[in-house]
Design a protein around this motif. Structure first.
Motif, mmCIF file in Angstrom:
data_model
loop_
_atom_site.group_PDB
_atom_site.id
_atom_site.type_symbol
_atom_site.label_atom_id
_atom_site.label_comp_id
_atom_site.label_asym_id
_atom_site.label_seq_id
_atom_site.Cartn_x
_atom_site.Cartn_y
_atom_site.Cartn_z
ATOM 1 N N GLY A 97 3.691 2.442 -12.467
ATOM 2 C CA GLY A 97 3.793 1.092 -12.995
ATOM 3 C C GLY A 97 2.591 0.242 -12.685
ATOM 4 O O GLY A 97 1.996 0.348 -11.603
ATOM 5 N N ALA A 98 2.250 -0.627 -13.638
ATOM 6 C CA ALA A 98 1.069 -1.466 -13.485
ATOM 7 C C ALA A 98 1.244 -2.477 -12.366
ATOM 8 O O ALA A 98 0.280 -2.837 -11.688
ATOM 9 C CB ALA A 98 0.778 -2.181 -14.811
ATOM 10 N N HIS A 99 2.483 -2.955 -12.121
ATOM 11 C CA HIS A 99 2.686 -3.980 -11.104
ATOM 12 C C HIS A 99 2.427 -3.435 -9.708
ATOM 13 O O HIS A 99 1.875 -4.134 -8.854
ATOM 14 C CB HIS A 99 4.098 -4.560 -11.209
ATOM 15 C CG HIS A 99 5.193 -3.608 -10.834
ATOM 16 N ND1 HIS A 99 5.588 -2.563 -11.656
ATOM 17 C CD2 HIS A 99 5.954 -3.534 -9.699
ATOM 18 C CE1 HIS A 99 6.566 -1.897 -11.070
ATOM 19 N NE2 HIS A 99 6.807 -2.455 -9.893
ATOM 20 N N ARG A 100 2.799 -2.165 -9.445
ATOM 21 C CA ARG A 100 2.548 -1.586 -8.135
ATOM 22 C C ARG A 100 1.060 -1.316 -7.944
ATOM 23 O O ARG A 100 0.518 -1.502 -6.850
ATOM 24 C CB ARG A 100 3.335 -0.274 -7.963
ATOM 25 C CG ARG A 100 4.813 -0.487 -7.672
ATOM 26 C CD ARG A 100 5.423 0.749 -7.071
ATOM 27 N NE ARG A 100 4.795 1.080 -5.790
ATOM 28 C CZ ARG A 100 4.931 2.264 -5.189
ATOM 29 N NH1 ARG A 100 5.641 3.223 -5.757
ATOM 30 N NH2 ARG A 100 4.334 2.491 -4.039
ATOM 31 N N THR A 101 0.401 -0.903 -9.015
ATOM 32 C CA THR A 101 -1.043 -0.683 -8.928
ATOM 33 C C THR A 101 -1.761 -1.998 -8.641
ATOM 34 O O THR A 101 -2.657 -2.063 -7.793
ATOM 35 C CB THR A 101 -1.561 -0.074 -10.246
ATOM 36 O OG1 THR A 101 -0.885 1.161 -10.488
ATOM 37 C CG2 THR A 101 -3.057 0.181 -10.161
ATOM 38 N N TRP A 102 -1.351 -3.053 -9.333
ATOM 39 C CA TRP A 102 -1.957 -4.373 -9.121
ATOM 40 C C TRP A 102 -1.683 -4.872 -7.713
ATOM 41 O O TRP A 102 -2.584 -5.392 -7.034
ATOM 42 C CB TRP A 102 -1.399 -5.354 -10.144
ATOM 43 C CG TRP A 102 -1.913 -6.752 -9.960
ATOM 44 C CD1 TRP A 102 -3.063 -7.291 -10.444
ATOM 45 C CD2 TRP A 102 -1.268 -7.796 -9.221
ATOM 46 N NE1 TRP A 102 -3.196 -8.597 -10.050
ATOM 47 C CE2 TRP A 102 -2.103 -8.949 -9.292
ATOM 48 C CE3 TRP A 102 -0.069 -7.884 -8.498
ATOM 49 C CZ2 TRP A 102 -1.770 -10.149 -8.686
ATOM 50 C CZ3 TRP A 102 0.254 -9.085 -7.886
ATOM 51 C CH2 TRP A 102 -0.586 -10.197 -7.985
ATOM 52 N N ALA A 103 -0.441 -4.718 -7.236
ATOM 53 C CA ALA A 103 -0.087 -5.190 -5.894
ATOM 54 C C ALA A 103 -0.882 -4.451 -4.829
ATOM 55 O O ALA A 103 -1.366 -5.062 -3.866
ATOM 56 C CB ALA A 103 1.411 -5.007 -5.663
ATOM 57 N N SER A 104 -1.039 -3.140 -5.002
ATOM 58 C CA SER A 104 -1.806 -2.366 -4.027
ATOM 59 C C SER A 104 -3.262 -2.789 -4.021
ATOM 60 O O SER A 104 -3.879 -2.940 -2.951
ATOM 61 C CB SER A 104 -1.699 -0.872 -4.352
ATOM 62 O OG SER A 104 -2.490 -0.094 -3.477
ATOM 63 N N MET A 138 9.999 -6.658 -2.005
ATOM 64 C CA MET A 138 9.474 -7.985 -1.724
ATOM 65 C C MET A 138 9.473 -8.250 -0.225
ATOM 66 O O MET A 138 8.558 -8.880 0.314
ATOM 67 C CB MET A 138 10.304 -9.036 -2.463
ATOM 68 C CG MET A 138 9.739 -10.440 -2.376
ATOM 69 S SD MET A 138 8.214 -10.615 -3.347
ATOM 70 C CE MET A 138 8.904 -10.547 -5.019
#
Length: 814
Positions: free
Chosen positions: A158-165, A242
């Motif tokens: 997922g893009a959100h986990r990549t962005w968060a990392s 979160m």
């Protein structure tokens, strides 16, 4: 609760003295939480991965499912010692990070490898990473997803986990730019560390990011990275949430706050340092006075002339005086004490002044309400905060880093090395210069290697050399923040790149048959650096694989007596050799390096001698012109112990040290002369050494040395000769004729041990460079003894290594 399957309670206690050998080479530490679907396959793969390695597995479990039961069942059939720590509900504070610390406390391995239980960290890659790290002189090795052939695409769904990392990594590196300078993946959950290098009592982890805690709290730890490809979870769902995100932010805040407090408390330790701090404070205050004037003028103009509200005017005036103060402080007060980048220091200086601005604006308003004039009130608030600004600037913004990361970034990569492109000037692969070193190793080179001219052997076929040296474009065109060495494992290759892209002092070594070395154009213009820093390091271990050793020593012979001298670099060995040759008619074999065999034979290695400043007194060279003598005076000072010490000091900073070295050698070439230009002498080809003298500076004296201590001293002296970068990064990655670095070192030690079996060793100390006066009477016949003509021996024959060459008659020896 600790379950120790198949082991006694005594074995569960690690040594506490910090010196005893640990029972295992590697402890694989797996923190688990509700991983019943993953732990079985993980342990099966780990058993296979550590086969042949002295290893144990420690599982620290915080589960509420059947994970501990599966671990216990696996332990019954496992050949690998396995221990399980089950933490009850009330003892899980700190989460995964505290689980790692608890497991590390009972680890009995010299190294501890940490990986997740969900199989996102491939066990095979993790163990390979740890075994590679053990070869290198590092304390922590990190599995990185963001360098080399590493990838996080499969693992971060997922893009959100990549962005968060990505954002977490950037935030951590922004807050700790020095301590994470060589790290691309400080958030990694896959890492290994040397047990004795990490103080577990320093750690206070929160959540998943235990590696970040280790790196920030151990700034002097030597760090390397290993690229790996993150895989998908085997079963189950990710524990990321979160809540864990907030735990990460709390960890960052705690680490930054504790670091800031530590910096502010790091006051000067000595009287001299306190005086220097007082001088900086006075200079800082003088600059502050000029800034106060700038601030007051700006405040007056904005409030009285432009009609701006006095608080807004004070805020804008602060920005003007901040820029003014920073420019003067940067160039006048801390011009020799800066660390990092100027814009980073400027951002912190601006942040400091604006935080203080927020604190002083309410005070300014109160003073104005009390009837004090605006300019006077503004000046009062600025002066009141002077000491705070100085201490923060001196100890935080401009504080000299007492410990710093290694300047060279080390990456272990499974991917192949990029092919080095031939440069426009050297597109041909033809090796113009060829050498045969002692009949053991052949070298072909596109650049002349003056150190090997004695071994020139043009009859060797271009495609039959053991080491080939060519010129090409190595590395990317873009600039780099720091030097890097990448160890490629398949096929085996080493790649060193410095700051200036392809214009830097870059090289690549392909460890095949033959060994191919490609050097960049800058290095090609400095053949001395190419030979000393690259070729000789490889030659040393290729000779070991052929049953020889390149020993840091000098060798001369007097009649049938072979005499060897050894010392740490720049002690006075060269001057002693020259005096022995000049005054006592010996035969010269070598000055810097000698090729030895286990049978006690030493073979000549007559590199040109480097004349340092203290060696000049032993030179008697009528052939040198007046111009050469004048040039020698300058060269000998630059290339003496002081120059070498300066270069070694610079190598500890983030500087392109090989490029600096190459440019220095181009501008002021090292003072290198063949021995017979310096003193009249004869050459020898080989001798059987019977006397070894280790010379050192100190109170005059002489004593015998036992063989075990001699062996240790000779290894230390040889290693000292290879202290200049990038040897310590390059050597551990070498694999020659199927032998790794540790095996090559062990074989080198055995060769030296055999060589020393028939040698008597004595240590001679002198405080006036008088070693030659002590050695000469011990190895040369008394002057009264009439000279007895002797028949030429094999040692007198000029060496001919090539099989095509005809051996001369003994009577033809020079």
């Amino acid at each position: 609760m600790l379950a120790d399957f198949g082991l006694s309670d005594d074995d569960a206690v690690p040594p506490t003295d910090g010196t005893a050998a640990l029972p295992f080479l590697l402890t694989v530490l797996v923190p688990t939480r509700n991983e019943e679907g993953n732990i079985g396959p993980l342990l099966d793969r780990l058993d296979a991965a550590v086969a042949g390695i002295s290893a144990e597995i420690v599982v620290v479990d915080d589960s509420d499912d059947a994970t501990p039961k599966i671990v216990a069942e696996h332990a019954v059939a496992s050949a690998v010692p396995l221990r399980l720590i089950c933490r009850p509900e009330g003892e899980r504070r700190g989460g995964l990070g505290s689980a790692v610390v608890e497991g590390a406390r009972i680890a009995r391995g010299s190294w501890v490898l940490v990986l997740d239980a969900d199989l996102q960290h491939p066990p095979e890659a993790a163990v390979a990473m740890a075994t590679s790290a053990i070869r290198h002189d590092v304390d922590v090795v990190i599995g990185t997803r963001y360098a080399g052939a590493g990838s996080a695409e499969a693992g971060l769904a997922g893009a959100h986990r990549t962005w968060a990392s990505s954002m977490a990594t950037r935030l951590a590196k922004t807050l700790f730019p020095r301590r994470l300078a060589t790290v691309t993946d400080p958030m990694s959950g896959l890492f290994a560390f040397r047990a004795k290098a990490i103080d577990l009592n320093r750690l206070d982890p929160i959540g998943f990011k235990i590696l970040l805690d280790i790196l920030v709290r151990h700034p002097s730890a030597r760090v390397a990275e290993a690229a790996y490809q993150m895989e998908r979870r085997h079963t189950g769902t990710s524990k990321a949430s979160m809540r864990e995100g907030f735990a990460f932010l709390r960890l960052l805040g705690r680490l930054r706050r504790q670091r800031l407090v530590g910096q502010l408390r790091e006051g000067p330790a000595t009287g001299a340092q306190r005086l220097r701090q007082l001088g900086r404070m006075i200079a800082f205050g003088l600059v502050g006075l000029t800034g106060l004037a700038v601030n007051s003028v700006a405040l007056w103009a904005l409030h009285s002339v432009a009609g701006m509200h006095h608080l807004l005017a004070a805020a804008v005036a602060t920005q003007a005086s901040t820029l003014w103060n920073f420019a003067l402080i940067e160039t006048l007060v801390y011009r020799t004490k800066t660390d990092g980048r100027w814009h980073s220091r400027g951002a912190r200086f601006l942040m400091m002044n604006n935080l203080l601005l927020a604190a002083r604006l309410p005070v300014l308003q109160l003073l104005v309400w009390a009837g004090l004039g605006l300019l006077v009130a503004n000046a009062a608030t600025l002066v009141a905060l002077f000491l705070v600004r100085f201490l923060f600037s001196d100890r935080v913004i401009y504080g000299a880093a007492r410990t710093r990361r290694d300047p060279v970034r080390l990456l272990i990569d499974d991917g192949p090395a990029q092919p080095a492109a031939a440069s426009a000037q050297k597109r041909s692969s033809y090796l113009k210069y060829r050498y045969d070193v002692a009949g053991a190793v052949t070298i072909g080179s596109q650049i002349l290697l003056p150190e090997l001219e004695f071994f020139r052997a043009q009859w060797i076929a271009d495609d039959k050399v053991d080491i080939a040296v060519r010129v090409g474009d190595v590395g990317l065109r873009r600039l780099r923040k720091r030097a890097s060495l990448t160890e490629h494992r398949s096929p085996a290759a080493l790649r060193y790149e410095e700051h200036f892209g392809r214009f830097g002092a870059n090289f690549q070594v392909e460890l095949g048959q033959p060994i191919n070395i490609v050097v960049g154009p800058l290095l090609a213009r400095s053949p001395h650096v190419v030979y000393t820093n690259i070729i000789e390091a490889l030659l040393r271990f290729v000779l070991v694989s052929r049953g020889r050793m390149l020993l840091h020593s000098a060798c001369v012979s007097f009649g049938d007596t072979g005499v060897m001298l050894s010392a740490l670099t720049d002690t006075g060995k060269t001057a002693t050799v020259l005096r022995l040759l000049r005054d006592h008619d010996g035969r010269f074999l070598s000055d810097d390096m000698t090729v030895i065999s286990a049978d006690g034979t030493a073979v000549c290695f007559p590199k040109p001698l480097t004349i340092s400043s203290h060696t000049l007194r032993a030179v008697k060279a009528n052939e040198l012109t007046a111009k050469e003598w004048r040039r020698l005076q300058l060269q000998s000072r630059l290339h003496s112990k002081g120059g070498r010490s300066l270069a070694l000091t610079l190598s500890r900073f983030n500087l392109p040290i090989m490029g600096i070295n190459a440019l220095t050698q181009m501008l002021v070439p090292p003072p290198k002369y063949n021995v017979d230009r310096l003193v009249p002498c004869r050459m020898g080809s080989s001798t059987r050494v019977s006397e070894l003298y280790i010379i050192e500076r100190g109170k005059p004296g002489m004593h015998d040395l036992d063989r075990e201590t001699t062996l240790k001293r000779m290894i230390e002296n040889t290693d000292d000769a290879y202290g200049f970068p990038p040897f310590r990064y390059l050597a551990p990655g070498l694999t020659i004729d199927g032998l790794g670095y540790a095996e090559l070192r062990a074989k080198e030690r055995e060769i030296l041990k055999g060589f020393l079996a028939g040698v008597r060793t004595q240590v001679i100390s002198s405080d006036c460079f008088g070693w030659a006066d002590v050695i000469a009477p011990l190895v040369t016949p008394p002057p009264a003894t009439p000279a007895v003509p002797r028949q030429p021996t094999a040692a007198d024959v000029w060496p001919r290594w090539g099989a095509r060459m005809v051996e001369p008659e003994l009577g033809e020896a020079t």
